[in-house]
Design an enzyme around this catalytic site. Structure first.
Site, PDB file in Angstrom:
ATOM      1  CG  HIS A 161      -2.062  -0.999   1.028  1.00 42.67           C
ATOM      2  ND1 HIS A 161      -3.246  -0.715   0.371  1.00 42.67           N
ATOM      3  CD2 HIS A 161      -2.168  -2.294   1.408  1.00 42.67           C
ATOM      4  CE1 HIS A 161      -4.022  -1.778   0.373  1.00 42.67           C
ATOM      5  NE2 HIS A 161      -3.394  -2.764   0.998  1.00 42.67           N
ATOM      6  CD  GLU A 217      -4.475  -9.867   2.303  1.00 41.58           C
ATOM      7  OE1 GLU A 217      -4.439  -8.844   1.596  1.00 41.58           O
ATOM      8  OE2 GLU A 217      -4.028  -9.919   3.448  1.00 41.58           O
TER       9      GLU A 217
HETATM   10 ZN   LIG Z   1      -4.253  -4.720   0.915  1.00 40.13          ZN
END
Ligand SMILES: [Zn+2]
Length: 250
Positions: A161, A217
């Protein structure tokens, strides 16, 4: 220099505390997207993180490999962050909306294409500064201790991120944001099938946990550009395998 660092840290705290820490409490309870729910498969590798991690030489490269072994330079900050014109699960102004320009254009196209297919997506969290990641990680350490915190939260400098090239997404109802129940949803299936057409990969795929160090994820999209995304999707690889940088198993 130290004063500058202190000043920046204090400033970051003031600016980020409200959004971050309130977010922390919620995210801690729901498999935290910020922490990426690390699978402690190679725990010994992570322990001496600072000694073993290599500082990335080309952090501005679009397909840059960021993981537990490849850490972003401390001073790195993307210089072309913009806000993509997409909806998020929150309404306030936040750096979490930002992505690097090329990735922002691509995510707009991806959201539009999904919408055209009857799939409504929302952004959950995109860019996070290193200062924000530090605050977040230290908060987790204060709650659970270092050993536990590093099993579910990325150490500062190792979160994708921080590159402005990653975004967590969810369905329009906002349920299952960065949670396992997103898996198998129509939105997750659409992303599996189409993300690569827009230059994104599902960065932490199912069955590759030992290579990426993260659990599956389906919500974490990483922009790598169309050519590499297509290659990775077709061959069922991870970014680590693409760069032949699979960590040595212990
Ligand atoms: Zn993430």
């Amino acid at each position: 220099m130290l004063t500058m660092v202190k000043f920046h840290l204090e400033l970051a705290c003031v600016v980020l505390l409200a959004t971050l820490l309130t977010g922390c409490l919620e995210k801690k309870q729901m498999a935290p997207d910020d922490g990426e729910a690390v699978v402690p498969v190679n725990k010994s590798t992570f322990k001496n993180h600072d000694d073993e991690a290599k500082v990335i030489a080309n952090p501005e490269s679009i397909p840059v490999l960021v993981n537990k072994e490849n850490i972003l330079p401390e001073s790195y900050q993307p210089n072309d962050l913009v806000e993509p014109d997409i909806s998020f699960i929150f309404s306030e102004k936040s750096e979490k909306r930002k992505m690097r320009a090329e990735a922002a254009t691509a995510i707009e196209k991806l959201f539009a294409a999904a919408h055209a297919d009857g799939i409504a997506l929302l952004g959950v969290s995109a860019y996070r500064s290193r200062a924000a990641q530090e605050i977040l990680f230290h908060y987790y350490v204060s709650q659970d201790g270092y050993e536990t915190a590093q099993t579910y939260s990325a150490l500062p400098g190792t979160s994708e991120h921080e590159t402005g090239l990653a975004i967590d997404v969810t369905g329009a109802d906002g349920k299952c944001a960065a949670e396992d129940c997103f898996s198998g949803s129509p939105e997750a299936r659409w992303l599996e099938d189409h993300a690569a057409e827009y230059g994104f990969i599902i960065r932490y795929p199912r069955g590759k946990e030992a290579i990426t160090g993260y659990q599956y994820e389906p919500w974490h999209l990483r922009y790598v550009g169309k050519k590499i995304a297509a290659d990775i999707a077709t061959r069922g690889m991870t970014l680590e395998e693409y760069f032949k940088a699979i960590p040595v198993s212990k």
